[in-house]
Design a protein around this motif. Structure first.
Motif, PDB file in Angstrom:
ATOM      1  N   GLY B 285       0.794  -1.226   0.000  1.00  0.00           N
ATOM      2  CA  GLY B 285       0.000   0.000   0.000  1.00  0.00           C
ATOM      3  C   GLY B 285       0.820   1.268   0.000  1.00  0.00           C
ATOM      4  N   CYS B 286       2.092   1.174   0.361  1.00  0.00           N
ATOM      5  CA  CYS B 286       2.913   2.367   0.564  1.00  0.00           C
ATOM      6  C   CYS B 286       3.042   3.196  -0.713  1.00  0.00           C
ATOM      7  N   PRO B 287       2.725   4.494  -0.641  1.00  0.00           N
ATOM      8  CA  PRO B 287       2.801   5.324  -1.841  1.00  0.00           C
ATOM      9  C   PRO B 287       4.221   5.459  -2.387  1.00  0.00           C
ATOM     10  N   ILE B 288       5.199   5.346  -1.499  1.00  0.00           N
ATOM     11  CA  ILE B 288       6.585   5.447  -1.952  1.00  0.00           C
ATOM     12  C   ILE B 288       6.936   4.237  -2.816  1.00  0.00           C
ATOM     13  N   ASN B 289       6.324   3.123  -2.490  1.00  0.00           N
ATOM     14  CA  ASN B 289       6.489   1.931  -3.322  1.00  0.00           C
ATOM     15  C   ASN B 289       5.675   2.071  -4.601  1.00  0.00           C
ATOM     16  N   ILE B 297      11.890   0.756   1.853  1.00  0.00           N
ATOM     17  CA  ILE B 297      11.811   1.689   2.984  1.00  0.00           C
ATOM     18  C   ILE B 297      10.581   1.434   3.853  1.00  0.00           C
ATOM     19  N   GLN B 298       9.806   0.410   3.554  1.00  0.00           N
ATOM     20  CA  GLN B 298       8.558   0.231   4.279  1.00  0.00           C
ATOM     21  C   GLN B 298       8.811  -0.343   5.672  1.00  0.00           C
ATOM     22  N   GLY B 299       7.755  -0.337   6.475  1.00  0.00           N
ATOM     23  CA  GLY B 299       7.862  -0.763   7.870  1.00  0.00           C
ATOM     24  C   GLY B 299       8.761  -1.962   8.084  1.00  0.00           C
ATOM     25  N   MET B 321      12.967   8.607   4.238  1.00  0.00           N
ATOM     26  CA  MET B 321      12.290   8.566   2.943  1.00  0.00           C
ATOM     27  C   MET B 321      10.774   8.447   3.084  1.00  0.00           C
ATOM     28  N   CYS B 322      10.302   8.155   4.287  1.00  0.00           N
ATOM     29  CA  CYS B 322       8.868   7.877   4.467  1.00  0.00           C
ATOM     30  C   CYS B 322       8.047   9.159   4.567  1.00  0.00           C
ATOM     31  N   MET B 323       6.799   9.092   4.087  1.00  0.00           N
ATOM     32  CA  MET B 323       5.895  10.246   4.128  1.00  0.00           C
ATOM     33  C   MET B 323       5.152  10.374   5.457  1.00  0.00           C
ATOM     34  N   VAL B 324       5.266   9.357   6.317  1.00  0.00           N
ATOM     35  CA  VAL B 324       4.477   9.295   7.548  1.00  0.00           C
ATOM     36  C   VAL B 324       2.976   9.377   7.228  1.00  0.00           C
ATOM     37  N   CYS B 325       2.571   8.684   6.180  1.00  0.00           N
ATOM     38  CA  CYS B 325       1.163   8.717   5.791  1.00  0.00           C
ATOM     39  C   CYS B 325       0.338   7.746   6.624  1.00  0.00           C
ATOM     40  N   GLY B 326       0.986   6.838   7.326  1.00  0.00           N
ATOM     41  CA  GLY B 326       0.279   5.964   8.257  1.00  0.00           C
ATOM     42  C   GLY B 326      -0.354   4.735   7.630  1.00  0.00           C
ATOM     43  N   ARG B 327      -0.236   4.584   6.329  1.00  0.00           N
ATOM     44  CA  ARG B 327      -0.889   3.457   5.673  1.00  0.00           C
ATOM     45  C   ARG B 327      -0.346   2.129   6.204  1.00  0.00           C
ATOM     46  N   CYS B 328       0.969   2.042   6.363  1.00  0.00           N
ATOM     47  CA  CYS B 328       1.555   0.771   6.789  1.00  0.00           C
ATOM     48  C   CYS B 328       1.127   0.413   8.209  1.00  0.00           C
ATOM     49  N   SER B 329       1.059   1.420   9.083  1.00  0.00           N
ATOM     50  CA  SER B 329       0.669   1.104  10.461  1.00  0.00           C
ATOM     51  C   SER B 329      -0.754   0.581  10.532  1.00  0.00           C
ATOM     52  N   ILE B 341       8.382   4.794  15.978  1.00  0.00           N
ATOM     53  CA  ILE B 341       9.679   4.136  15.789  1.00  0.00           C
ATOM     54  C   ILE B 341      10.512   4.929  14.781  1.00  0.00           C
ATOM     55  N   ARG B 342       9.836   5.396  13.740  1.00  0.00           N
ATOM     56  CA  ARG B 342      10.518   6.243  12.766  1.00  0.00           C
ATOM     57  C   ARG B 342      11.008   7.524  13.435  1.00  0.00           C
ATOM     58  N   ARG B 343      10.171   8.043  14.323  1.00  0.00           N
ATOM     59  CA  ARG B 343      10.551   9.274  15.019  1.00  0.00           C
ATOM     60  C   ARG B 343      11.799   9.052  15.853  1.00  0.00           C
TER      61      ARG B 343
HETATM   62  S1  SF4 Z   1       3.950   5.732   6.499  1.00  0.00           S
HETATM   63 FE1  SF4 Z   1       4.272   3.651   5.701  1.00  0.00          FE
HETATM   64  S2  SF4 Z   1       2.975   3.550   3.894  1.00  0.00           S
HETATM   65 FE2  SF4 Z   1       3.239   5.723   4.377  1.00  0.00          FE
HETATM   66  S3  SF4 Z   1       5.029   6.393   3.191  1.00  0.00           S
HETATM   67 FE3  SF4 Z   1       5.780   5.747   5.189  1.00  0.00          FE
HETATM   68  S4  SF4 Z   1       6.372   3.606   4.890  1.00  0.00           S
HETATM   69 FE4  SF4 Z   1       5.027   4.137   3.195  1.00  0.00          FE
END
Ligand code: SF4
Ligand code: SF4
Ligand code: SF4
Ligand code: SF4
Lengths: 115, 599
Positions: B285-289, B297-299, B321-329, B341-343
């Motif tokens: 689902g990750c938009p970066i992917n 770069i995903q979770g 590199m992550c957008m912190v869009c929350g989709r992965c969580s 964790i990213r923080r």
């Molecule tokens: S929060 Fe997760 S889904 Fe969103 S950009 Fe970052 S790694 Fe990808």
């Protein structure tokens, strides 16, 4: 000398070849979009911190790009106090050249801090 | 009864036990004070009830994975629950067969020891248990076949990309995959000699007998191999992703006790790192992917990079590199909260410049004219989309609500963008300053137009007045009949902002609001699956061309049903999408303000 009604100013030209390129090169390596900056000042005009203080983001990155790192100390130049920036992102959004200003700010702070 | 071939298994179990106890003990010791306090306070409370329910649901039945994809859920369930039942029923089997007591390994290698025990009770119940064991083994085999299918072709299991594993993981996986076939073969060989076992084992046994193999030697070697496979798997387990099997149980318990991540990596983070099964559900689902084709770069890779400390720089790049869009969580079936964790990783990078004393100037800038009972915080981004703040003022007036436009004179940031970059001390300084003003104003409610601010006001500020987003506020006004809205008749698709939807779980109120002023049309990927607009403040490394690619994907989804207009509830999303859309993009407040009717 005064009677001529003018004084001789010290020249303000900057020879970019004499400056220390290292920090600037590192900056553009991390934030490549900074190369596109045209110095329009849009970022300063919208800056949240700039509304309340004389913090001037354009002046700060401009001096940085001119290798004038010494001037960028908070004591000498309150306008360049990057600690005032709130990373709110308004500057990035208004920049007509798509410069990643927030990345620029964090990177400048890192570079100046480790100088 | 003893036989030398059980030693690899016994050593494996011992190694697993000792290493896990040491690990878990150290991790729990590494909790911060707040976390330790919560454990002490809640450990004897009723919270173990929901914890046990969640453990059964997630660790054994894999409910969340099933919701993601039925087949994938079945695969995980048949391996976890099937193996669990094999062990449980196996224990019963041994208890019934050896009433005088037995060693652990006699239950594991039951079919080997059973015919060799002279005073074995052989009852009708034993035959039934043997049949049950064979059914369970078949159940596990069905999952195993799916696992192998997933390795070759993952699409039917709902996954475009699967995780790339490291060497230890692959060895352990190989051992795991060998365990069940070896077990069946070994049992078959024993059955060829002693004619024991259920329908499956006995069937295999008679085949092995009839083709004239030297079952005596074969039997012993097969049991030895089975024991070796178990031993290797158990010994490697604490060093591989399979540790998630046990760690998830602990994580669920601690989470139910109320524990959350702290600002720095500590024992609780280690539990989360180890609870990740590396299932890879967070990748697709990750938009970066999806839009930028960056697949590392995903979770799952973030957690992996932190776990393998030697590649810390990799963890930095991944986190940045992550957008912190929350989709992965939201998609993670283990419920790992990846944002903090990213923080933590980002915080380590910027801690040298995290000076909290730059914002003293804000002390003098607030002008108190707090006549209203409602404080309205537009947020920095709303100042770049003045249509939203104007619409809100119009709505306040229409509702006859006195309000105080807190940041009218100039914007003081809420602090969340700093948080997202890991500058936690600076963010806290900003929060304290803003909190002071809100307290002094005596406002009884805080309404904000920006979901970024909303999220931090709700989660980090700990204010003692209600905080609501303007979508919720307008919905409330409409429900209470304080404003009247007519349906303008336009077809509108609604974009869920990351911070409002996945961030705070607000999906319904903005939809009610849109539906009352226009005709709401559903889109393919919405609510939890909504796509990031690409301008989320969570990323300071992405460049504007990449942002546009992500935005265009979100727009394609919103434009697919051919709407007249796109609605959203975030100034940032509005600004981002306006620039790439041929049709108008409006905030829900603007749509409502246009369709107000005087009552
Ligand atoms: S929060 Fe997760 S889904 Fe969103 S950009 Fe970052 S790694 Fe990808
Ligand atoms: S708005 Fe952009 S182009 Fe203009 S000065 Fe600032 S960074 Fe440079
Ligand atoms: S991010 Fe910093 S420099 Fe940019 S507008 Fe906000 S306060 Fe000003
Ligand atoms: S972070 Fe969650 S979704 Fe991603 S691999 Fe780990 S367990 Fe699976």
């Amino acid at each position: 000398m005064n009677k001529f009604g003018f004084k001789i100013s010290t020249p303000r030209s900057i020879d970019l070849d004499n400056g220390d390129r290292r920090l600037y090169d590192e900056l553009v390596a991390t934030v490549p979009s900074y190369r596109y900056c045209i110095g329009c000042g849009g970022c300063t005009a919208t800056c949240s911190a700039g509304q309340f203080t004389d913090f001037n983001i354009r002046k700060t990155h401009f001096l940085f790009s001119r290798r004038q790192y010494d001037k960028l100390s908070t004591e000498l130049l309150p306008e360049a106090d990057l600690n005032k920036c709130m990373l709110c992102g308004k500057c990035s959004l208004v920049c007509p050249r798509g410069v990643n200003t927030r990345g620029l700010i964090v990177e400048m702070r890192m570079l100046l801090n480790n100088k | 009864m003893f036989d030398i071939f059980v030693i690899p298994f016994c050593l494996g179990v011992l190694a697993l036990l000792v290493i896990s106890v040491i690990k878990y003990y150290n991790w729990i010791k590494g909790f911060d004070r707040r976390q330790q306090m919560l454990v002490r306070k809640n450990i004897l409370s009723w919270k173990f009830v929901p914890a046990i329910w969640e453990m059964i649901r997630e660790c054994l039945l894999h409910w969340r994975i099933t919701k993601h994809n039925v087949l994938l859920g079945y695969m995980h369930r048949s391996l976890a629950f099937g193996w669990f039942l094999l062990i449980a029923v196996g224990a019963v089997q041994a208890a019934v067969a050896f009433p005088g007591g037995h060693h652990l390994y006699m239950a594991i290698f039951f079919n080997y020891f059973e015919p060799r025990t002279p005073d074995m009770a052989h009852t009708h119940a034993m035959d039934t248990i043997a049949t049950v064991m064979d059914v369970l083994l078949l159940y596990v085999f069905s999952g195993l076949s799916l696992a192998i299918l997933k390795k070759l072709w993952s699409k039917p299991l709902g996954m475009k990309r699967t995780t790339r594993h490291n060497v230890t993981d692959r060895v352990a996986k190989f051992a795991l995959w060998c365990i069940f076939p070896l077990r069946l073969l070994a049992e078959g060989a024993t059955s060829a000699i002693y004619h024991n076992g259920g329908f499956l084992v006995a069937g295999l046994g008679s085949v092995m007998e009839s083709i004239g193999l030297d079952n005596g030697i074969l039997e012993y070697n097969l049991w030895l191999l089975y024991s070796l496979a178990l031993g290797v798997f158990f010994t490697l387990m604490p060093f591989t992703r399979y540790m998630h099997i046990f760690t998830e149980v602990f994580l669920i318990y601690f989470r139910q006790l109320g524990l959350r991540d702290s600002d720095k990596k500590n024992g609780y983070t280690l539990f989360e790192l180890s609870a990740c099964s590396r299932c890879g559900i967070c990748i697709d689902g990750c938009p970066i992917n999806r839009e930028l084709g960056v697949t590392d770069i995903q979770g799952v890779y973030l957690l992996q990079a932190i776990r393998n400390k030697d590649v810390l720089n990799k963890a930095n790049d991944i986190a940045n590199m992550c957008m912190v869009c929350g989709r992965c969580s939201t998609e993670c079936p283990v419920g790992i909260d990846l944002e903090p964790i990213r923080r933590q990783v980002r915080n380590e990078q910027v801690s040298s410049i995290d000076h909290p004393d730059g914002y003293q100037y804000l002390k003098s800038v607030h002008h108190f004219n707090a006549v209203g009972r409602v404080a309205y915080f537009g947020g920095c981004m709303s100042h770049l989309t003045p249509g939203i703040t104007e619409a809100m003022e119009k709505i306040f007036m229409a509702a006859g609500q006195s309000y105080w436009f807190m940041d009218k004179e100039g914007t003081m940031c809420c602090g969340r963008p700093l948080m997202q970059q890991g500058m936690v001390r600076q963010a806290e300084a900003l929060r304290d300053l803003n909190k002071r003003v809100i307290k002094k104003s005596n406002a009884t409610m805080l309404v904000t137009s920006c979901p970024i601010c909303y999220q931090t006001f709700v989660k980090d500020y700990k204010l003692n007045i209600p905080v609501i987003h303007h979508s919720q506020y307008i919905d409330m006004l409409i429900n209470e009949g304080r404003i009247k809205v007519k349906n303008g008749g336009q077809r509108v698709t609604y974009h869920d902002p990351c911070e409002l939807g996945r961030g705070c779980g607000v999906y319904d109120e903005p939809r009610h609001v849109v539906a009352s002023a226009a005709n709401l049309v559903a889109t393919e990927e919405e609510r939890e699956k909504s796509l990031c607009c690409g301008y989320n403040l969570g990323n300071i490394h992405i460049d504007s061309e990449q942002q546009k690619l992500i935005r265009d994907a979100a727009l394609r989804n919103l434009l697919a049903p051919n709407p007249d207009m796109i609605a959203t509830a975030c100034p940032m999303c509005k600004k981002a999408m306006t620039r790439g859309s041929d049709i108008p993009v409006s905030d829900i407040a603007e749509i409502v303000a246009c369709n107000l009717v005087d009552s």
